[in-house]
Enzyme design. Sequence first.
Site, PDB file in Angstrom:
ATOM      1  N   HIS A 232      25.871  47.738  37.172  1.00 30.58           N
ATOM      2  CA  HIS A 232      26.678  46.753  36.553  1.00 30.58           C
ATOM      3  C   HIS A 232      27.745  47.378  35.597  1.00 30.58           C
ATOM      4  O   HIS A 232      28.425  46.666  34.764  1.00 30.58           O
ATOM      5  CB  HIS A 232      25.719  45.866  36.037  1.00 30.58           C
ATOM      6  CG  HIS A 232      26.352  44.325  35.967  1.00 30.58           C
ATOM      7  ND1 HIS A 232      27.478  43.867  35.031  1.00 30.58           N
ATOM      8  CD2 HIS A 232      26.117  43.664  36.733  1.00 30.58           C
ATOM      9  CE1 HIS A 232      27.749  42.568  35.387  1.00 30.58           C
ATOM     10  NE2 HIS A 232      26.835  42.527  36.498  1.00 30.58           N
ATOM     11  N   TYR A 265      37.974  34.706  31.945  1.00 29.68           N
ATOM     12  CA  TYR A 265      36.842  35.245  31.217  1.00 29.68           C
ATOM     13  C   TYR A 265      37.043  36.122  30.041  1.00 29.68           C
ATOM     14  O   TYR A 265      38.068  36.740  29.896  1.00 29.68           O
ATOM     15  CB  TYR A 265      36.095  36.246  32.254  1.00 29.68           C
ATOM     16  CG  TYR A 265      35.471  35.498  33.345  1.00 29.68           C
ATOM     17  CD1 TYR A 265      35.461  34.062  33.707  1.00 29.68           C
ATOM     18  CD2 TYR A 265      35.028  36.122  34.353  1.00 29.68           C
ATOM     19  CE1 TYR A 265      34.964  33.455  34.906  1.00 29.68           C
ATOM     20  CE2 TYR A 265      34.330  35.702  35.500  1.00 29.68           C
ATOM     21  CZ  TYR A 265      34.500  34.288  35.813  1.00 29.68           C
ATOM     22  OH  TYR A 265      34.064  33.725  37.060  1.00 29.68           O
TER      23      TYR A 265
END
Length: 379
Positions: A232, A265
Amino acid sequence: MLQLNLDELFRGIVPFKRLRAFSFKMTRDAEYHPSDDIEQSILERMEEGLKQRFKADPVRLVYDKKMPDEMLVFLSEKLDLNRFDSLVAGGRYRNTRDFAKFPNYRRAVLEHPRQPALLHPKFYRFDNVFDAVRSSDILLYYPYHRFAHFTEFVRQAAYDPNVTRIAICIYRVAPHSRILHSLTDAVQNGKHVTVMVELQARFDEEANIEWAKELTEAGVHVSFGIHGLKVHSKLVLVHRREGITERRYAVIGTGNFHEGTAQVYTDFSLFTCDNAITADVDNVFNYLEQPYRQTKFRELMVAPVTMRQRLTDYIEYEIEQAQQGRPAAIFIKVNNLVDDSLIEREQAGKRKTKKSRLLRSQTAIYRYFKRRSHDYERE
């Protein structure tokens, strides 16, 4: 729109006196289980595993709460749902995220005025991004800063004749990613490019498989991380010749390298050429390629190697500070936290920090009144 025009759609096709419609949304099990056939490549196993989703068992039914009971029973029977499955009553509309793209029919009062993203002053003071980063670290905060600063960093790296190597981790990228197209240009310009593609990016698996194929055909070295672990990390590393030495430049981010979501975001992105940090970033890419080799990280917290212990150490330090009556605080910003041991340590730290603050405030009040009483005695 369909519900408002049902009469027009079905008139003359089926006889009816009155028509009513109720929406529902069914969710299937999104997990997939790739085969362990050693004769298949990892891409083939992933593609085969993803096909399982189309036949996966239903796990949730969200339906219009005004739906008649007999219709709900009919749906449950046909979808093989029982009382142990998730049946959720709701409003008429299911995909509420579509409201973010709902058109404004020329009524400005219906929406907030758009705030243009800011140019970071340090970037446009220099001729290129490398000079800007070399002058000092630069921290961007999306969407308030322009994501174009990052795409320009990758583009310049792809064309700079002094750049020799580029490495990047991708999790989710835009459908027509300028970043990945710049990387294919970099290969054509004679640079060694490594892209770590996370094939298990939830619901972006198919897109990442296609990107992996396209990048491989373009001559990019594509890797898929470590079996059993999801990567990630949002990292970019650039090697650049400067005189007789080679300097490393890195970008460390909290958000995906996605031109679309970066407009919505909130994420941070650090541009740096600090030797200690970029050495750790280099070690991350080495670790992803050769996880069997022992790797040390001094500046970065890397899961599952050092992150848990480092976070625990930081929490313990704050607990000690609180116990000694010193300023102590714990701030954690995450999308989700499910690690039981870290939650327990963090909660313990909060309790002791609050207790320390209470003792300090009580001590301050005691000292205040003691000083005032002493003043009264002198008066």
